[in-house]
Write a protein that holds these residues in place. Structure first.
Motif, PDB file in Angstrom:
ATOM      1  N   THR A 192       0.846  -1.205   0.175  1.00 19.35           N
ATOM      2  CA  THR A 192      -0.203  -0.087  -0.095  1.00 19.35           C
ATOM      3  C   THR A 192       0.878   1.323   0.017  1.00 19.35           C
ATOM      4  OG1 THR A 192      -1.975  -1.265   1.230  1.00 19.35           O
ATOM      5  CG2 THR A 192      -1.950   1.382   1.100  1.00 19.35           C
TER       6      THR A 192
ATOM      7  N   VAL B 101       2.136   1.846  -3.501  1.00 21.78           N
ATOM      8  CA  VAL B 101       1.060   2.345  -4.379  1.00 21.78           C
ATOM      9  C   VAL B 101       0.910   3.866  -4.040  1.00 21.78           C
ATOM     10  CG1 VAL B 101      -1.552   2.420  -4.721  1.00 21.78           C
ATOM     11  CG2 VAL B 101      -0.266   0.140  -4.640  1.00 21.78           C
TER      12      VAL B 101
ATOM     13  N   ASN C 217       3.599   5.799  -5.530  1.00 25.30           N
ATOM     14  CA  ASN C 217       3.175   6.162  -6.996  1.00 25.30           C
ATOM     15  C   ASN C 217       2.317   7.211  -7.357  1.00 25.30           C
ATOM     16  OD1 ASN C 217       4.539   3.968  -9.076  1.00 25.30           O
ATOM     17  ND2 ASN C 217       4.150   2.764  -7.031  1.00 25.30           N
TER      18      ASN C 217
ATOM     19  N   ALA D 114       3.328  -0.713 -13.915  1.00 21.95           N
ATOM     20  CA  ALA D 114       2.452   0.017 -12.987  1.00 21.95           C
ATOM     21  C   ALA D 114       1.235  -0.833 -12.588  1.00 21.95           C
ATOM     22  CB  ALA D 114       2.116   1.412 -13.151  1.00 21.95           C
TER      23      ALA D 114
ATOM     24  N   VAL E 174       1.718  -4.017 -10.420  1.00 23.93           N
ATOM     25  CA  VAL E 174       1.838  -3.617  -9.157  1.00 23.93           C
ATOM     26  C   VAL E 174       0.550  -3.258  -8.648  1.00 23.93           C
ATOM     27  CG1 VAL E 174       3.007  -1.997  -7.494  1.00 23.93           C
ATOM     28  CG2 VAL E 174       4.154  -2.771  -9.211  1.00 23.93           C
ATOM     29  N   GLY E 175      -0.325  -2.580  -9.085  1.00 25.63           N
ATOM     30  CA  GLY E 175      -1.629  -2.021  -8.425  1.00 25.63           C
ATOM     31  C   GLY E 175      -2.457  -3.598  -8.354  1.00 25.63           C
TER      32      GLY E 175
ATOM     33  N   ALA F 284      -1.236  -5.696  -5.322  1.00 29.94           N
ATOM     34  CA  ALA F 284      -1.546  -4.876  -4.066  1.00 29.94           C
ATOM     35  C   ALA F 284      -3.135  -5.265  -4.027  1.00 29.94           C
ATOM     36  CB  ALA F 284      -1.342  -3.601  -4.370  1.00 29.94           C
TER      37      ALA F 284
ATOM     38  N   SER G 153      -5.527   0.813  -3.987  1.00 35.23           N
ATOM     39  CA  SER G 153      -4.581   0.228  -4.949  1.00 35.23           C
ATOM     40  C   SER G 153      -5.597  -0.130  -6.347  1.00 35.23           C
ATOM     41  CB  SER G 153      -4.021  -1.413  -4.583  1.00 35.23           C
ATOM     42  OG  SER G 153      -3.511  -1.057  -3.286  1.00 35.23           O
TER      43      SER G 153
ATOM     44  N   PHE H 255      -5.270   3.061  -8.188  1.00 35.76           N
ATOM     45  CA  PHE H 255      -3.971   3.306  -9.241  1.00 35.76           C
ATOM     46  C   PHE H 255      -4.083   2.258 -10.333  1.00 35.76           C
ATOM     47  CE2 PHE H 255       0.391   1.806  -9.457  1.00 35.76           C
ATOM     48  CZ  PHE H 255       0.891   3.091 -10.019  1.00 35.76           C
ATOM     49  N   LEU H 256      -4.718   0.932 -10.231  1.00 38.15           N
ATOM     50  CA  LEU H 256      -4.889   0.026 -11.216  1.00 38.15           C
ATOM     51  C   LEU H 256      -5.543   0.728 -12.435  1.00 38.15           C
ATOM     52  CD1 LEU H 256      -4.373  -2.434 -12.765  1.00 38.15           C
ATOM     53  CD2 LEU H 256      -6.204  -3.483 -11.136  1.00 38.15           C
TER      54      LEU H 256
ATOM     55  N   THR I   9      -3.735   3.191 -14.466  1.00 40.01           N
ATOM     56  CA  THR I   9      -2.808   2.914 -15.354  1.00 40.01           C
ATOM     57  C   THR I   9      -3.367   2.365 -16.924  1.00 40.01           C
ATOM     58  OG1 THR I   9      -2.670   0.672 -14.575  1.00 40.01           O
ATOM     59  CG2 THR I   9      -1.581   1.812 -13.620  1.00 40.01           C
TER      60      THR I   9
END
Length: 456
Positions: free
Chosen positions: A149, A152, A155, A182, A185-186, A189, A216, A219-220, A223
């Motif tokens: 977290t 994230v 980021n 990216a 990673v999201g 997470a 998360s 953020f995903l 991306t």
């Protein structure tokens, strides 16, 4: 030191390197968080390396990996019994690692393999040390939620503060060189946070877990990584089946397999209607059946793999071998992979083809067997576990590894020496040894008098 002092030193060393020594937990935390930072943030975030720099490798990475390796050694010494069980449970992994190291003998570029294969070995040893020093799976899961977290959030802050760096033309990339990393990673997470939330007893903890998962997921979405979003939805569906199976028994799994069989039957029907023209079939399900041009890259990688069917070109000895020797530089112009600038593509964008390229088909199949074996052991242990806190941690690792196998159809992270998904997958494979059944000690044979005590 005189000879008479040696007997005093031996008990001291034994006490210092006991499996339950106080320093083990402290060093485990340092190594775990350093490993997460190394794999998910990196040592030079926001920096893009040139072709020549990638060939030479980073001296900083070597120094940091050696430092982490040095931290791992005391943990391995203290938990040597668990380390032996970990290696035994993951013998397929270490067989593949041995092939990677041995490939220097037949490598196209032995000097590169001699540098890159040991880096993979260092990552594996560090992962073993972290895995064997886990004392509480729930605490381990909690640490991962907090660390990922934080990655994230970092980021998101970088993207907000430096949009010229964190935002590309096709989506948010944050600290990374491209949005697909990216998104990966999201995605990881979200899986880690959601599974952790399922093990919470208190409402405040559930709210915190759900908040971490939402951050998360946000953020995903930013991306715009369609692959990661699609894989996350599918993985969560599989996780839902697992959760229902754990709660209501194996009938749910049977229903899921029945639904899968119907879906495969429907796919066959679609193929039949389209005269088995696969490009038309793919168009039915995805907007881009070429997967953004990956089909040409996969065809090239397959041709090159067949040239070295059994042993491959050598670990780390196909891509990033210099501008002159770049495999795509030898292609005739006319296709996008033949016209692309040297160094832009440095992987097969398929983990199975990538491993086949560098260490051969048998080793690639052994690597897949290792991943499937870990998933099977973790899933079985999660279904059988009576602990509400431990089962989500086991299920989390199984789901991430399952997602890892799917993800490698479009990206190459399987048994690689660097990258977020490669590092966390190796760690979870190693931690999976805790799910393997342990042999029970054989009971002593009863004595002739039938009492179980030796005769006088």
């Amino acid at each position: 030191m005189t000879p008479s002092q040696f007997p005093r030193a031996a008990p001291l060393a034994a006490a210092l390197f006991r499996a339950d020594a106080a320093w083990v937990g402290v060093l485990h935390n340092i190594l775990l968080f350093a490993f997460v930072e190394y794999t998910f943030v990196g040592l030079t975030p926001l920096a893009e390396s040139s072709v020549a720099e990638r060939v030479e490798g980073s001296p900083l990475v070597r120094v940091v990996l050696l430092a982490l390796f040095a931290l791992a050694l005391p943990l391995l010494a203290a938990r040597r019994g668990a380390a032996g069980r970990c290696i035994g449970a993951n013998w397929r992994f270490f067989a593949v690692l041995a092939i990677c190291l041995s490939s220097v003998v037949w490598s196209d570029y032995p000097d590169l393999t001699a540098r890159r294969a040991p880096m993979f070995a260092l990552v594996a040893v560090i992962a073993v040390a972290i895995a064997v020093s886990i004392d509480d799976l729930r605490a381990f899961h909690t640490k991962l939620v907090g660390a990922l977290t934080a990655v994230v959030v970092l980021n998101l802050l970088i993207t907000a503060a430096f949009p010229a760096i964190g935002v590309s033309d096709i989506g948010v990339r944050g600290l990374y060189t491209q949005k697909n990393v990216a998104g990966m990673v999201g995605m990881i997470a979200v899986i880690v946070a959601l599974t952790w939330t399922l093990g919470c007893d208190r409402a405040a903890s559930r709210i915190a877990g759900a908040g971490a998962a939402l951050v998360s997921a946000f953020f995903l979405v930013l991306t715009q990584s369609k692959t990661s979003i699609g894989l996350l939805v599918f993985t969560l569906g599989v996780g839902g089946v697992f959760l229902l199976t754990r709660r209501f028994g194996p009938r749910v799994a049977l229903l899921a397999f029945g639904a899968l069989a119907l879906a495969l039957g429907g796919l066959f029907a679609v193929a039949l209607v389209n005269d088995f023209v696969w490009i038309d079939i793919l168009t039915t399900f995805v907007s881009d059946p070429t997967f953004t041009g990956r089909d040409e890259l996969w065809a090239f990688a397959l041709r090159e793999s067949i040239k070295r069917m059994w042993l491959g070109h050598g670990y780390g000895a196909f891509w990033d071998v210099g501008a002159v020797n770049d495999p795509l530089a030898k292609l005739e112009p006319g296709t996008w992979i033949g016209d692309v600038d040297v160094g832009v593509i440095n992987e097969a964008h398929n983990g199975y083809l990538e491993l086949w390229l560098v260490i051969g088909l048998p080793a690639m199949l052994l690597a897949v067997w290792q991943a499937l074996s870990s998933i099977s052991a973790l899933t079985g242990a999660a279904l059988k576990s009576a602990s509400r806190a431990e089962a989500p941690a086991l299920a989390m690792m199984a789901l991430v590894l399952f997602n890892h196998l799917l993800h490698n159809f479009t990206e190459a992270t399987l048994f690689m020496r660097a990258g977020p998904f490669a590092g966390i997958a190796i760690l979870f494979m190693m931690a999976g040894f805790r799910a393997a059944p342990r042999r029970q000690a054989r009971a002593p044979r009863p004595a002739a008098n039938g009492t179980g005590e030796p005769r006088a």
